[in-house]
Structures are given as C-alpha cells and as structure tokens.
Design an enzyme around this catalytic site. Structure first.
Site, PDB file in Angstrom:
ATOM      1  CB  CYS A 144      -6.720   4.284  -6.280  1.00  0.00           C
ATOM      2  SG  CYS A 144      -6.946   2.524  -6.427  1.00  0.00           S
ATOM      3  CE  LYS A 188      -1.558   0.899   9.659  1.00  0.00           C
ATOM      4  NZ  LYS A 188      -2.937   1.185  10.058  1.00  0.00           N
ATOM      5  CD  GLU A 218      -3.676   0.220  -6.079  1.00  0.00           C
ATOM      6  OE1 GLU A 218      -3.853   1.409  -6.447  1.00  0.00           O
ATOM      7  OE2 GLU A 218      -4.540  -0.472  -5.542  1.00  0.00           O
ATOM      8  N   GLY A 228       2.860   6.713   0.434  1.00  0.00           N
ATOM      9  CA  GLY A 228       3.669   5.786  -0.374  1.00  0.00           C
ATOM     10  C   GLY A 228       5.116   6.255  -0.483  1.00  0.00           C
ATOM     11  CD  GLU A 247      -6.375   9.796  -5.433  1.00  0.00           C
ATOM     12  OE1 GLU A 247      -5.456   9.864  -4.603  1.00  0.00           O
ATOM     13  OE2 GLU A 247      -6.737   8.727  -5.967  1.00  0.00           O
ATOM     14  N   GLY A 303      -2.440   2.998  -0.680  1.00  0.00           N
ATOM     15  CA  GLY A 303      -2.918   4.195   0.009  1.00  0.00           C
ATOM     16  C   GLY A 303      -2.519   5.433  -0.768  1.00  0.00           C
ATOM     17  CB  SER A 304      -2.279   8.928   0.289  1.00  0.00           C
ATOM     18  OG  SER A 304      -1.383   8.788   1.374  1.00  0.00           O
ATOM     19  CB  THR A 305       0.780   9.639  -4.159  1.00  0.00           C
ATOM     20  OG1 THR A 305       0.061   8.859  -5.132  1.00  0.00           O
ATOM     21  CG2 THR A 305       2.142   9.997  -4.733  1.00  0.00           C
ATOM     22  CD  GLU A 306       0.622  13.466   2.561  1.00  0.00           C
ATOM     23  OE1 GLU A 306      -0.573  13.382   2.193  1.00  0.00           O
ATOM     24  OE2 GLU A 306       0.969  14.019   3.602  1.00  0.00           O
TER      25      GLU A 306
HETATM   26  P1  ADP Z   1      -5.644   7.901   3.135  1.00  0.00           P
HETATM   27  O1  ADP Z   1      -4.930   9.219   2.946  1.00  0.00           O
HETATM   28  O2  ADP Z   1      -6.385   7.459   1.954  1.00  0.00           O
HETATM   29  O3  ADP Z   1      -6.360   7.769   4.444  1.00  0.00           O
HETATM   30  P2  ADP Z   1      -3.186   6.788   3.870  1.00  0.00           P
HETATM   31  O4  ADP Z   1      -2.185   6.648   2.803  1.00  0.00           O
HETATM   32  O5  ADP Z   1      -3.022   7.874   4.874  1.00  0.00           O
HETATM   33  O6  ADP Z   1      -4.570   6.818   3.174  1.00  0.00           O
HETATM   34  O7  ADP Z   1      -3.330   5.445   4.698  1.00  0.00           O
HETATM   35  C1  ADP Z   1      -3.295   4.171   4.137  1.00  0.00           C
HETATM   36  C2  ADP Z   1      -2.671   3.239   5.161  1.00  0.00           C
HETATM   37  O8  ADP Z   1      -1.370   3.691   5.473  1.00  0.00           O
HETATM   38  C3  ADP Z   1      -3.413   3.178   6.501  1.00  0.00           C
HETATM   39  O9  ADP Z   1      -3.376   1.837   6.959  1.00  0.00           O
HETATM   40  C4  ADP Z   1      -2.597   4.098   7.376  1.00  0.00           C
HETATM   41  O10 ADP Z   1      -2.671   3.803   8.742  1.00  0.00           O
HETATM   42  C5  ADP Z   1      -1.199   3.812   6.863  1.00  0.00           C
HETATM   43  N1  ADP Z   1      -0.230   4.890   7.131  1.00  0.00           N
HETATM   44  C6  ADP Z   1      -0.450   6.219   7.271  1.00  0.00           C
HETATM   45  N2  ADP Z   1       0.710   6.884   7.507  1.00  0.00           N
HETATM   46  C7  ADP Z   1       1.692   5.953   7.505  1.00  0.00           C
HETATM   47  C8  ADP Z   1       3.114   5.999   7.677  1.00  0.00           C
HETATM   48  N3  ADP Z   1       3.759   7.134   7.907  1.00  0.00           N
HETATM   49  N4  ADP Z   1       3.802   4.832   7.594  1.00  0.00           N
HETATM   50  C9  ADP Z   1       3.176   3.668   7.358  1.00  0.00           C
HETATM   51  N5  ADP Z   1       1.838   3.562   7.190  1.00  0.00           N
HETATM   52  C10 ADP Z   1       1.096   4.674   7.270  1.00  0.00           C
END
Ligand code: ADP
Length: 502
Positions: A306, A197, A272, A255, A403, A250-253
């Site tokens: 990151c 994705k 990661e 993750g 961050e 992506g973000s820790t949140e």
């Molecule tokens: P950033 O905050 O850096 O934009 P995110 O962690 O939000 O990064 O996004 C990284 C990836 O995770 C993107 O492909 C985003 O669509 C996907 N994503 C965001 N929210 C969710 C979720 N609840 N479940 C699965 N994937 C998600």
C-alpha cells in the site's frame, strides 16, 4: 472438495508440505472446526495458477459462532481480567513458536502469495515475530494519567484505559502473516478478543498461526480465525452488532463499505487503505542509493504494497539518469516462482490482480506513456508481470491517478525552478496520503519537504522501513487511525475518566 490432486512445488520443505496436505479448519472457541455449511474453496499457487489445497468457506453462521465465542471470552472469560504480565507471556510464547517455525512460514507464504521465499524469511516472518514481542511489552504498560482539576483541589481525577472489547479484524493478501500480526498484537496486548478474517487468496499462514495460538495456550475464544470471502464472511463480520470494533486493511473501496456498514451499532473503525506514494529525488541526492532505493520502493513485494513508491518525481537535471538506472535494475531483476531461492520478483497474487495490473499497462500505453522497461507479462504461465518504468505521464492518466498495486512506477520530472511548495503540491496531488520518500543530501530541504508532505509516513533516503515501534497509517483516503507503535493502542482502548470527591 475438488477432485484435482493438488500440485505442490517440490521445493516446499517437509513441514510446510505436511501442513498444506492436512485438513484445514476454522478456529472458533479454541476448537478447529469445519464451516457450518460444509463448503470449502480452493487456494491457488500464483506461480502456476494451479490449486494447492481447499480451505473452509465460512459464512454468516460461522461469523456468529466466532463472535459469540469472542464475546464470551471477553465478557465472562479470563482474557481482559488476566494479569497483564500473563497476557504478555502468552504473546511472547507465540512469538517464540513463530520464530521456531520461520522456514515453514516463509515457505507457506511464498507458495500462497508468490513472494520470494528469501524475502519472506528475512522480512515477513521476523517482522511478525518482532511485532508480537514489541506488543507483548505493552500488555503491562497501557497507562492512564492523573489530572489536576480547575474545579477544585479536593478532587482526585485519573484516567484508565480499558480494552474496547470484541474486535473484528479483516486483512488482505499482500503480507498475510505480517498483517495478521499487526492486527492481533495490539488487540491481545490491550485485552481485546478477536475474530480474524484472512484474505481468501492467502489463508495458509493465518491458519497455521491459529495452530500456534492454540499451542501457546491462549484461552478459548480469545482469537478466532475464519477463512472466507468478502461478502459472505467479511461483510456480516463488519456489520455484526455484538462486535465493538472493526479493524480493516485492504482497498479504499472496501474500506468505505466497511465504514458504512459499521454505523449500525456505531462500532469503532480503523482503516488502513490504499496509496499512491511519491518518491522524490533531488539533484543533490546520492544517485546510486536513490536509484536503487526508488527501484526497491516500487518493485518490493511485486509492487503489492500500500505504501509502494509508485509515483516517481526526479529533478529534470537527473531525470534521464534516474530512468536509465531504474530501467537497468528492472531489466536485471530475476523473475521466478517465489520458492526458487534465486527469485527476486515473484508472480502477482492472483489472476484477478494479474488482469488488473496488465489492464493498467494497456491503459498507460493507450494514453501515451513511454515504456522504458517492462510493460508486459513475463512468461506464459502464472501471474508474472515485468517490473515496469513508465514516463511521459501526467495527472489525469489512470496510471498516474489510480493505485495499480503492481510493479509499475510512473515517472515525472520537476523543474529547476520548482520551489518546495510547488513540488509538494505535485506530490500531494492524490486522494491518498500513506507514505512518501525524499532523496537528498540537503537536510534542510529534506525536513522542509517532510513537513509539506500530507502522508502518515515520510522516509528520507530510504523507503519501506518498518518497525513495530513506528506508527503507520494514512492521511486522506488512505485510512483512519494508525497501526503499530504506541499509537495503535489508542485504537484498541476506551478511556475512562474517574473523579473522586475527597
Ligand atoms: P484487494 O482489493 O486488495 O483484494 P480487498 O479490499 O478486496 O482487497 O480485500 C481485503 C479484505 O477485505 C479481504 O479479506 C476480503 O475478503 C475482505 N472484503 C472484501 N469485500 C468485503 C466486504 N464487502 N466486507 C468486508 N470485507 C470484505
């Protein structure tokens, strides 16, 4: 579909332009297809804020289609059973095709993400090519071992490594193509099948890569590529009970959400995530190299790394010199649209990111930080933010603790009498543990400090050095598991112990 005519940068080459203007589709089971709901969403040029094209908006129905295709390709398709050397050859072919299209990919990445095309051409695309080449070699080398048993000599015991199965891979927007390569490489080498994705902000190079995957001749269902948003597309993918593993960057949140949702079928999880990495400058460092290195550690990729060196620690005897040096560099950096070949710092990726980073700048100023360079947006159009050097900061301030993911460094000094333990405690005073750099000529201090840093990567007299052979990943809340190197293969394989009574 939106009626607005796409506004495309005139510097875009013919191949990239033709791709942008083509009809974009999901890649499921070896076929290019619209989303089941027929919906699309806009992709924006961060240098102008204007729409460049529309891509399909996949939801849980498309996730299901893609998972079933990947399941079939794994359970009864040719992929895991294919001769390892043949899998490796397909990956080599993909690397070759990607290399042949270096300029096109660099331009698409620059248009979509905002990064300087000059950087994408020498970093993002070649590193992705290298990754596929490096990982193709592992397709023939996922080895087990023979193990002597204390239970007796009349046993033969050995281990084999088998592919985990169907892998969901969810990637971010900061290095769209490179993150796709980091994820796909080890999965394909070990015989897993994939649903990838892409990030909703930056789908273009991943969609173009799907075409090359098809052209290279990977069997249907081995790689499926989806474009869509986090909740409607990423979440059902991470939760899907027919998926054996989820790999997320992506973000820790997010993750943490993914780790929770994966518990439904206890699929394996690798993450990661974020960072707040220290760059530590000792008084004996080669100052010119350290200053230039610390500037590049934070300003590279607009600070959207990151592992960006976002917390600077400089010894008090050199602190002013370091701040002046970095501020001079920041003031001279050429800011502009990524597709301008002279650009050194492009826009941030999106309006959301722009708001977030400028919000941090305001918070830093409100909480008393001194702005030595930058501190504001650049221009009045697009998502440009000035490279910024903040001092007079301490833990407890948002700009120090959180961050930022933008070109903003917070600088603190350390005292003459600070011993390495105290300095390391300062450097480690963060929930993250992704990376660090140490700048010194004293090799003992460098190695002693490297031992004390709680992070997955420590660079000495350099920062942001990546290689397909080097494992990368985080301690603490920076993640679970490692990307790249031999290390990543453990995250895509199960170990089976076989014991024979002779
Ligand atoms: P950033 O905050 O850096 O934009 P995110 O962690 O939000 O990064 O996004 C990284 C990836 O995770 C993107 O492909 C985003 O669509 C996907 N994503 C965001 N929210 C969710 C979720 N609840 N479940 C699965 N994937 C998600």
């Amino acid at each position: 579909m939106a009626a607005a005519a796409p506004a495309i940068d005139p510097r875009l080459g013919a191949d990239a332009l033709s791709f942008v203007n083509s009809r974009h589709q999901l890649y499921i089971d070896g076929k290019f297809t619209a989303s089941s709901n027929g919906k699309t969403f806009a992709v924006y040029n961060p240098a102008t804020g204007e729409e460049i094209c529309q891509v399909p908006e996949a939801d849980h129905v498309d996730v299901d289609r893609a998972v079933h295709a990947a399941r079939r390709a794994f359970d009864s398709g040719p992929w895991p059973a294919m001769l390892p050397s043949k899998r490796g050859q397909l990956m080599q072919r993909l690397a070759e095709l990607l290399e042949q299209h270096t300029d096109e990919f660099a331009e698409l990445e620059s248009l979509d993400n905002g990064k300087p095309v000059s950087v994408a051409r020498v970093a993002d695309v070649p590193l992705a090519v290298d990754l596929f080449r490096y990982m193709s070699g592992w397709s023939t080398k996922t080895l087990g071992s023979t193990i002597p048993l204390s239970a007796g000599n009349d046993y033969l015991s050995y281990t084999v490594r088998e592919p985990i199965g169907v892998v969901a891979q969810i990637i971010p927007w900061n290095f769209p193509l490179l993150m796709a390569a980091w994820k796909l490489g080890p999965a394909l080498a070990t015989g897993c099948t994939v649903i990838l994705k892409l990030a909703e902000q930056t789908p273009l190079t991943g969609l173009r890569l799907a075409q090359l995957i098809d052209q290279a001749g990977f069997p249907p269902g081995v790689v499926n590529v989806l474009t869509g948003f986090g909740e409607p597309c990423g979440a059902p993918l991470a939760a899907h009970d027919r998926v054996d593993k989820v790999a997320f960057t992506g973000s820790t949140e997010v993750g943490k959400l993914i780790a929770k949702t994966a518990t439904g079928n206890l699929k394996k999880v690798t993450l990661e995530l974020g960072g707040k990495s220290p760059a530590i400058i000792f008084p004996d460092a080669d100052m010119d190299a350290a200053i230039a290195g610390a500037a590049s550690a934070i300003f590279f990729n607009q600070g959207q790394c990151c592992c960006a060196g976002s917390r600077l620690f400089a010894h008090e005897s050199v602190f002013d010199k370091v701040i002046d040096g970095m501020s001079n560099i920041a003031a001279k950096i050429k800011i502009g649209p990524g597709l301008d070949p002279a650009t050194e710092l492009g826009p941030l990726v999106s309006e959301e990111q722009f708001d977030r980073v400028t919000g941090f700048l305001k918070s830093g100023k409100d909480q008393g930080a001194k702005v030595n360079a930058g501190g504001n947006r650049s221009g009045d159009r697009g998502y440009f933010v000035q490279p910024t050097v903040l001092s007079d900061v301490q833990p407890g301030m948002k700009v120090v603790d959180e961050e930022i993911f933008g070109p903003v460094v917070v600088a603190q000094s350390f005292a003459t009498d600070a011993d390495l333990d105290r300095l390391a405690a300062q450097a480690n005073d963060t929930i993250y543990g992704l990376a660090a750099s140490i700048w010194t000529r004293d090799i003992s201090a460098a190695h002693k400090m490297a031992r004390r840093i709680k992070a997955g990567t420590v660079w000495v007299n350099c920062h942001n050095v990546f290689d397909a052979a080097l494992p990368f990943g985080g301690y603490k809340q920076s993640g679970w598991g490692r990307e790249m190197g031999a290390e990543v293969l453990n995250n895509y394989t199960e170990v089976k112990a076989v014991t024979v009574k002779l």
